[in-house]
Scaffold this active site. Sequence first.
Site, short mmCIF file in Angstrom:
data_model
loop_
_atom_site.label_atom_id
_atom_site.label_comp_id
_atom_site.label_asym_id
_atom_site.label_seq_id
_atom_site.Cartn_x
_atom_site.Cartn_y
_atom_site.Cartn_z
N LYS A 118 0.83 -1.20 0.00
CA LYS A 118 0.00 0.00 0.00
C LYS A 118 0.86 1.26 0.00
O LYS A 118 0.53 2.27 -0.63
CB LYS A 118 -0.95 -0.01 1.19
CG LYS A 118 -2.13 -0.97 1.03
CD LYS A 118 -3.08 -0.85 2.19
CE LYS A 118 -4.38 -1.61 1.92
NZ LYS A 118 -4.18 -3.02 1.63
N GLU A 202 -2.71 7.54 7.63
CA GLU A 202 -3.29 8.45 6.64
C GLU A 202 -4.57 9.04 7.17
O GLU A 202 -5.14 8.57 8.18
CB GLU A 202 -3.53 7.73 5.30
CG GLU A 202 -4.65 6.71 5.31
CD GLU A 202 -4.86 6.06 3.95
OE1 GLU A 202 -3.99 6.22 3.07
OE2 GLU A 202 -5.88 5.37 3.79
N HIS A 237 -15.31 -4.22 6.58
CA HIS A 237 -14.48 -3.82 5.44
C HIS A 237 -14.54 -4.83 4.28
O HIS A 237 -13.71 -4.79 3.39
CB HIS A 237 -13.03 -3.60 5.87
CG HIS A 237 -12.90 -2.66 7.02
ND1 HIS A 237 -13.11 -1.31 6.90
CD2 HIS A 237 -12.59 -2.89 8.33
CE1 HIS A 237 -12.93 -0.73 8.09
NE2 HIS A 237 -12.62 -1.66 8.96
N ARG A 293 -6.47 -8.62 -9.92
CA ARG A 293 -7.14 -9.90 -10.19
C ARG A 293 -8.55 -9.63 -10.70
O ARG A 293 -9.01 -8.48 -10.76
CB ARG A 293 -7.23 -10.72 -8.91
CG ARG A 293 -7.87 -9.94 -7.75
CD ARG A 293 -8.18 -10.80 -6.57
NE ARG A 293 -8.55 -10.01 -5.40
CZ ARG A 293 -9.74 -9.47 -5.17
NH1 ARG A 293 -10.70 -9.61 -6.07
NH2 ARG A 293 -9.98 -8.79 -4.07
#
Length: 491
Positions: A118, A202, A237, A293
């Site tokens: 990430k 973040e 999530h 993917r």
Amino acid sequence: MKYFDKILIANRGEVAIRVMRACRELDIDTVAIYSEPDKNALHVKYADEAFCVGEAHPSKSYLNKERICDIARKSGAEAIHPGYGFLAENYRFAKLVEDEGLTFIGPSWKTIEALGSKIGSKRMMHEAGVPVLPGTPDGVTCLDEAKKVAAEIGYPVVVKASAGGGGIGMHIVECEEELEEAIDMGMRIAESAFGDPTVFVEKYLAKPRHIEIQVLADAKGHTLHLYDRECSIQRRHQKLLEEAPCPIMTPDLRERMTASAITAAKAANYKNAGTVEFLYANGNYYFMEVNTRLQVEHTITEFVTGIDIVKQQIAVAAGEELSMDQEDVSIRGHAIECRINAEDPLNNFTADPGKIVRYRSPGGPGIRVDSGIHMGYTIPPHYDSMISKLCAWGANREETIQRMRRAIYEYVILGVKTTLPLQYAIMHNAHFIAGDTHTHFLQEEHIGASLRRYLREEETRMQTLAASLRQGKEVAAIAAVVDVYLRKNMK
């Protein structure tokens, strides 16, 4: 054109069957792999050949890279399609497939590796001019630096695992006093789950929308998008419902977001099918990640564009150019996908594996069901709880919602608890109907009343079903099963 003679599908369940269907239409033989509990699974019966890959635990079967490649060689398969989940985004597996002289149906292992971080992928996108959320540019190595960055961007912030996904190792931090503990905990979880303790900080968006862009790219440098999907309704999530196109999309926003997605794909030297995911709030969007993917929700993009994404994957992997240009791609109507999981939505989505004692899938205009289950099938406890994908298409969003309501009404799965009641409640929720959703949608209290209403209506529907079946003892037995099911769900 026949791209390959034989493809091994390194997966199970509905996605394995989905890939096999494309292969059958392309006159390509298929090889299935299965763990010991899956020996009687539908994907095993559907394939032209099937080989046991190992024991129940994924590490000894569907995650056994060497064993899968060994089966591919022995079966004479020329290529491997990873589906989604398991090894689909494992760059080491993609590299091993390539080293074995086989074709990996997906992006190159180098691209998967680059986008798997990430931190690295955010840095790449920032340099390419794609909007990213403000935060620490690298992994957290100094608490004082993390505090400084958090103070600059403003609380709340979120601590994330660089190598993670699915919210694992993620912690929302409301103030500076909570930051140190969140970083320590995030690093421990990241090390345990991913073998990489790196975390970063973040800006946290309280109620963003999750919007993604489907992209296709070939080895000749030709990259295009297949428009957008809305994926905001989630639990822990993990997505539960998706729709295409995004209901709040405007021409200007779409132009900017699709351009950013194309830029992201080109920056990563992307080839094959992929999805660029963004968070959207207050008129701005921010890069989140690239799923390297096939996506679970590719079905609704296929509905609204008429493009078979799996066939495109296979063709690109065989070295072919994309069969269309951007101007050839357009949106036709609207589509919604409901993920049907073997989970109890009234008990914090606890998994509920077990035997399917009664099953009837819906049909009719605009309905698609991708499933790996059938009556009498026992859902094993070792794998993901998603058992089918219920998709509806309509000329517009209103018709699509109406068709999905009807399809949920027709869908019968007895023996395990499922998310069907929750999906019904969402389809009747005023905020959803208005297109007013966000990533914390399921935490809103208004869902509960609709869910209880559905369970009351379910009793009448199931009793009607039982009465329409064979007379005698079988009716009594089925009615008893229905009664047990309803009593459990009404608690």
